[in-house]
Design a protein around this motif. Structure first.
Motif, PDB file in Angstrom:
ATOM      1  N   ASP A   3      -1.268  12.964   4.881  1.00  0.00           N
ATOM      2  CA  ASP A   3      -0.588  13.170   3.602  1.00  0.00           C
ATOM      3  C   ASP A   3       0.877  13.506   3.801  1.00  0.00           C
ATOM      4  O   ASP A   3       1.738  13.092   3.023  1.00  0.00           O
ATOM      5  N   ALA A   4       1.208  14.284   4.846  1.00  0.00           N
ATOM      6  CA  ALA A   4       2.589  14.700   5.081  1.00  0.00           C
ATOM      7  C   ALA A   4       3.488  13.514   5.401  1.00  0.00           C
ATOM      8  O   ALA A   4       4.680  13.541   5.126  1.00  0.00           O
ATOM      9  N   ALA A   5       2.898  12.469   5.999  1.00  0.00           N
ATOM     10  CA  ALA A   5       3.702  11.320   6.408  1.00  0.00           C
ATOM     11  C   ALA A   5       3.803  10.265   5.316  1.00  0.00           C
ATOM     12  O   ALA A   5       4.563   9.317   5.449  1.00  0.00           O
ATOM     13  N   GLN A   6       3.033  10.418   4.245  1.00  0.00           N
ATOM     14  CA  GLN A   6       3.053   9.420   3.195  1.00  0.00           C
ATOM     15  C   GLN A   6       4.355   9.479   2.411  1.00  0.00           C
ATOM     16  O   GLN A   6       4.901  10.561   2.170  1.00  0.00           O
ATOM     17  N   PRO A   7       4.861   8.325   1.985  1.00  0.00           N
ATOM     18  CA  PRO A   7       6.080   8.319   1.172  1.00  0.00           C
ATOM     19  C   PRO A   7       5.818   8.955  -0.183  1.00  0.00           C
ATOM     20  O   PRO A   7       4.696   8.905  -0.705  1.00  0.00           O
ATOM     21  N   SER A   8       6.830   9.544  -0.747  1.00  0.00           N
ATOM     22  CA  SER A   8       6.700  10.169  -2.061  1.00  0.00           C
ATOM     23  C   SER A   8       6.729   9.124  -3.158  1.00  0.00           C
ATOM     24  O   SER A   8       7.144   7.977  -2.946  1.00  0.00           O
ATOM     25  N   ALA A  49      14.050 -10.547   0.411  1.00  0.00           N
ATOM     26  CA  ALA A  49      12.878 -10.501   1.292  1.00  0.00           C
ATOM     27  C   ALA A  49      12.740  -9.127   1.947  1.00  0.00           C
ATOM     28  O   ALA A  49      11.639  -8.573   2.033  1.00  0.00           O
ATOM     29  N   ALA A  50      13.868  -8.568   2.407  1.00  0.00           N
ATOM     30  CA  ALA A  50      13.830  -7.255   3.057  1.00  0.00           C
ATOM     31  C   ALA A  50      13.424  -6.170   2.069  1.00  0.00           C
ATOM     32  O   ALA A  50      12.609  -5.288   2.393  1.00  0.00           O
ATOM     33  N   ALA A  51      13.974  -6.224   0.855  1.00  0.00           N
ATOM     34  CA  ALA A  51      13.638  -5.217  -0.155  1.00  0.00           C
ATOM     35  C   ALA A  51      12.169  -5.305  -0.543  1.00  0.00           C
ATOM     36  O   ALA A  51      11.488  -4.278  -0.698  1.00  0.00           O
ATOM     37  N   ALA A  52      11.656  -6.524  -0.714  1.00  0.00           N
ATOM     38  CA  ALA A  52      10.257  -6.703  -1.076  1.00  0.00           C
ATOM     39  C   ALA A  52       9.331  -6.217   0.034  1.00  0.00           C
ATOM     40  O   ALA A  52       8.268  -5.633  -0.240  1.00  0.00           O
ATOM     41  N   GLU A  53       9.725  -6.426   1.278  1.00  0.00           N
ATOM     42  CA  GLU A  53       8.894  -5.983   2.396  1.00  0.00           C
ATOM     43  C   GLU A  53       8.829  -4.468   2.467  1.00  0.00           C
ATOM     44  O   GLU A  53       7.765  -3.878   2.687  1.00  0.00           O
ATOM     45  N   VAL A  54       9.978  -3.812   2.243  1.00  0.00           N
ATOM     46  CA  VAL A  54      10.005  -2.340   2.250  1.00  0.00           C
ATOM     47  C   VAL A  54       9.122  -1.792   1.133  1.00  0.00           C
ATOM     48  O   VAL A  54       8.319  -0.878   1.333  1.00  0.00           O
ATOM     49  N   TYR A  55       9.258  -2.375  -0.047  1.00  0.00           N
ATOM     50  CA  TYR A  55       8.449  -1.920  -1.183  1.00  0.00           C
ATOM     51  C   TYR A  55       6.963  -2.114  -0.913  1.00  0.00           C
ATOM     52  O   TYR A  55       6.140  -1.235  -1.195  1.00  0.00           O
ATOM     53  N   ASP A  56       6.613  -3.268  -0.366  1.00  0.00           N
ATOM     54  CA  ASP A  56       5.217  -3.551  -0.067  1.00  0.00           C
ATOM     55  C   ASP A  56       4.644  -2.515   0.897  1.00  0.00           C
ATOM     56  O   ASP A  56       3.525  -2.022   0.708  1.00  0.00           O
ATOM     57  N   GLU A  57       5.392  -2.168   1.930  1.00  0.00           N
ATOM     58  CA  GLU A  57       4.922  -1.203   2.926  1.00  0.00           C
ATOM     59  C   GLU A  57       4.769   0.190   2.321  1.00  0.00           C
ATOM     60  O   GLU A  57       3.765   0.884   2.553  1.00  0.00           O
ATOM     61  N   LEU A  58       5.770   0.614   1.529  1.00  0.00           N
ATOM     62  CA  LEU A  58       5.703   1.940   0.923  1.00  0.00           C
ATOM     63  C   LEU A  58       4.566   2.023  -0.096  1.00  0.00           C
ATOM     64  O   LEU A  58       3.861   3.035  -0.179  1.00  0.00           O
ATOM     65  N   LEU A  59       4.382   0.966  -0.864  1.00  0.00           N
ATOM     66  CA  LEU A  59       3.319   0.945  -1.855  1.00  0.00           C
ATOM     67  C   LEU A  59       1.955   1.076  -1.187  1.00  0.00           C
ATOM     68  O   LEU A  59       1.075   1.796  -1.663  1.00  0.00           O
ATOM     69  N   TYR A  60       1.805   0.371  -0.074  1.00  0.00           N
ATOM     70  CA  TYR A  60       0.535   0.437   0.654  1.00  0.00           C
ATOM     71  C   TYR A  60       0.316   1.825   1.261  1.00  0.00           C
ATOM     72  O   TYR A  60      -0.777   2.390   1.191  1.00  0.00           O
ATOM     73  N   ASP A  61       1.373   2.370   1.864  1.00  0.00           N
ATOM     74  CA  ASP A  61       1.249   3.686   2.496  1.00  0.00           C
ATOM     75  C   ASP A  61       0.938   4.779   1.479  1.00  0.00           C
ATOM     76  O   ASP A  61       0.157   5.704   1.749  1.00  0.00           O
ATOM     77  N   ALA A  62       1.541   4.687   0.303  1.00  0.00           N
ATOM     78  CA  ALA A  62       1.378   5.745  -0.691  1.00  0.00           C
ATOM     79  C   ALA A  62       0.117   5.580  -1.535  1.00  0.00           C
ATOM     80  O   ALA A  62      -0.558   6.557  -1.868  1.00  0.00           O
ATOM     81  N   TYR A  63      -0.204   4.320  -1.883  1.00  0.00           N
ATOM     82  CA  TYR A  63      -1.287   4.098  -2.848  1.00  0.00           C
ATOM     83  C   TYR A  63      -2.395   3.165  -2.364  1.00  0.00           C
ATOM     84  O   TYR A  63      -3.327   2.867  -3.110  1.00  0.00           O
ATOM     85  N   ASP A  64      -2.246   2.666  -1.135  1.00  0.00           N
ATOM     86  CA  ASP A  64      -3.229   1.715  -0.599  1.00  0.00           C
ATOM     87  C   ASP A  64      -3.334   0.476  -1.481  1.00  0.00           C
ATOM     88  O   ASP A  64      -4.414  -0.071  -1.698  1.00  0.00           O
ATOM     89  N   GLU A  65      -2.183   0.031  -2.004  1.00  0.00           N
ATOM     90  CA  GLU A  65      -2.100  -1.160  -2.832  1.00  0.00           C
ATOM     91  C   GLU A  65      -1.104  -2.138  -2.210  1.00  0.00           C
ATOM     92  O   GLU A  65      -0.245  -1.736  -1.416  1.00  0.00           O
TER      93      GLU A  65
END
Length: 223
Positions: A3-8, A49-65
């Protein structure tokens, strides 16, 4: 991930806003493009492409989506570390074909093999010329590829009942040629990518990407 490592939530929201801004910049660049190779469009695409990739990774890390975007992968080679003035070159070529009209392939092979009667190209499929080809697609392939250069087959593939798939050509540098016969047992071992001077890829995937101006594929439900 702990949880501590998950993005806000704020970080995910900021990444989403960055995608929106990148979309606007990309559309603006496309609308203002000055030609087929407009650098502004190229740069805007990479930023999107770079912005979409960052968003995709953060979304997955935070919400598993995940997002419905498929970002083209980076197939670029690593930095070249081979000789500055190579004394030898290795050219590796791969071309894929689908046999879509076996009867056309057989007819062409029989035509080639008939005059030879077991010699030359006809001998590739076995002795006996056209008779040896018979209804064997395998024998027909041997005759055709024994008679024609690969480049000629590539340019005339439809005549032989073939359909082109992906192809690639790699040029690798070296300091000296291998000894005669040295690599014949394993001619297609993967080359050291850091020795590859250049590569040229052909794929229908690239044609599909060109059809979509933003080169960012949105996958529909069930994709």
């Amino acid at each position: 991930m702990s949880d501590a490592a998950q993005p806000s939530a704020a970080e995910v929201r900021a990444a989403a806003e960055a995608v929106k801004a990148a979309l606007d910049r990309h559309l603006d660049a496309v609308e203002r493009r000055s030609g087929e190779d407009d650098r502004a469009v190229y740069d805007a695409f990479n930023e999107l492409a770079a912005a979409a990739e960052v968003y995709d990774e953060l979304l997955y890390d935070a919400y598993d989506e995940v997002t419905p975007f498929e970002i083209p992968g980076d197939d670029s080679l690593p930095a070249y570390t081979g000789p500055e003035e190579p004394s030898a070159l290795t050219v590796l070529i791969r071309r894929d074909y689908a046999v879509v009209e076996p009867q056309r392939l057989l007819a062409q092979a029989r035509r080639v093999a008939e005059p030879d009667q077991g010699t030359g190209a006809g001998d590739v499929g076995g002795p006996g010329g056209a008779a040896a080809v018979g209804d064997s697609v395998q024998a027909a392939v041997g005759v055709i590829f024994g008679e024609y250069e690969p480049d000629e087959i590539a340019s005339r593939h439809k005549e032989f009942g073939l359909e082109e798939g992906d192809s690639t050509l790699w040029v690798a540098a070296g300091d000296e040629l291998p000894e005669p016969g040295e690599w014949l047992a394993t001619p297609f071992d993967q080359p050291d990518p850091e020795q590859v001077v250049c590569r040229f890829d052909v794929s229908s995937v690239f044609d599909e990407e060109l059809d979509d101006e933003d080169d960012l594929e949105v996958l529909g439900p069930g994709s």
